[in-house]
Enzyme design. Sequence first.
Site, PDB file in Angstrom:
ATOM      1  N   CYS A  35       0.822  -1.212   0.000  1.00 28.98           N
ATOM      2  CA  CYS A  35       0.000   0.000   0.000  1.00 28.98           C
ATOM      3  C   CYS A  35       0.856   1.263   0.000  1.00 28.98           C
ATOM      4  O   CYS A  35       0.330   2.364  -0.144  1.00 28.98           O
ATOM      5  CB  CYS A  35      -0.922   0.024   1.220  1.00 28.98           C
ATOM      6  SG  CYS A  35      -2.142  -1.305   1.235  1.00 28.98           S
ATOM      7  N   CYS A 106       0.707  10.135   7.792  1.00 29.97           N
ATOM      8  CA  CYS A 106       1.907   9.540   8.397  1.00 29.97           C
ATOM      9  C   CYS A 106       1.834   9.613   9.919  1.00 29.97           C
ATOM     10  O   CYS A 106       2.247   8.676  10.614  1.00 29.97           O
ATOM     11  CB  CYS A 106       3.156  10.260   7.890  1.00 29.97           C
ATOM     12  SG  CYS A 106       3.418  10.105   6.103  1.00 29.97           S
TER      13      CYS A 106
END
Length: 305
Positions: A35, A106
């Site tokens: 991914c 993130c």
Amino acid sequence: MWNYTDKVKEHFFNPKNAGALDEANAVGEVGSITCGDALKLMMKVNPDSQVIEDAKFQTFGCGSAIASSSALTEMIIGKTVDEALAVTNRDIAEYLGGLPPEKMHCSVMGAEALRAAIANFKGEEWVDDHEEGELVCKCFGIDAAMIERAVTVNSLTTLEEVTHYTKAGGSCQTCHEKIEEVLEAVLAKTGALAPPKPHAPGTVGLDAIKPLAPKAEAAPAKLTNVQRMQKIMFAIEELRPQIQRDGGDVELVDINGKDIYVRLTGACSGCSQSAGTMMGVQAKLVEALGEFVRVKPASLLPVGA
């Protein structure tokens, strides 16, 4: 190129606590290399005091993923498990002085890894990949629970924000309606959105709050092979000066559909953060092409290709 704070750059170029932790008794893994992002967080927790005495990470991802992981370990060492559990992705982003909106996922990945590691320490089950049918975004393995947490913690209100914070809906876009349904439900529950009213024909979910681009809008003209190659080459050339400043270099080797093969040379060829450099190249190419591509090292180029 994204605008990064000095602290993000510091944690990217000189990450703290990177590597394996042999004494770990709490491990959390989230994401998937396929991914584009993956993080393994390892912690050494004192079983008596429940204080996190050490923490290390291994990240496959872009510079923001590395910086967020590094920052997370610095933030939790010395905290008790319960204190660490209170750390959110917003705390990680603020510790770094902020992240570009497109890179907030993130920090979310770091918070999810922390939850997974604490669950592992407590002997609780924590599910990341989820069973077929429970996923909202199958391209990136994002479920409704993760979207709900991101919306609640960060006060998100739009589909675009959810994509920035979780990556959900950032690839094939077929899950946009499902994401809107989850978002609308959370906003209604928190009082940020009044109970849903019947929408006019042609509107779905949060279209009534913030109109999205018309679904019938003509798709952009498909790039020719020559145009696509030119965009790839130009994007890589734009990246080279930044990589060269660190003593390395990158060159395009081959293009095979969605797979783009590059070769890292100089300091980058044996760098422990070469995976992060590869993902930085991939992010740049995805942005330039407007499509999802995979950047792979030239060593993986099929024999005879």
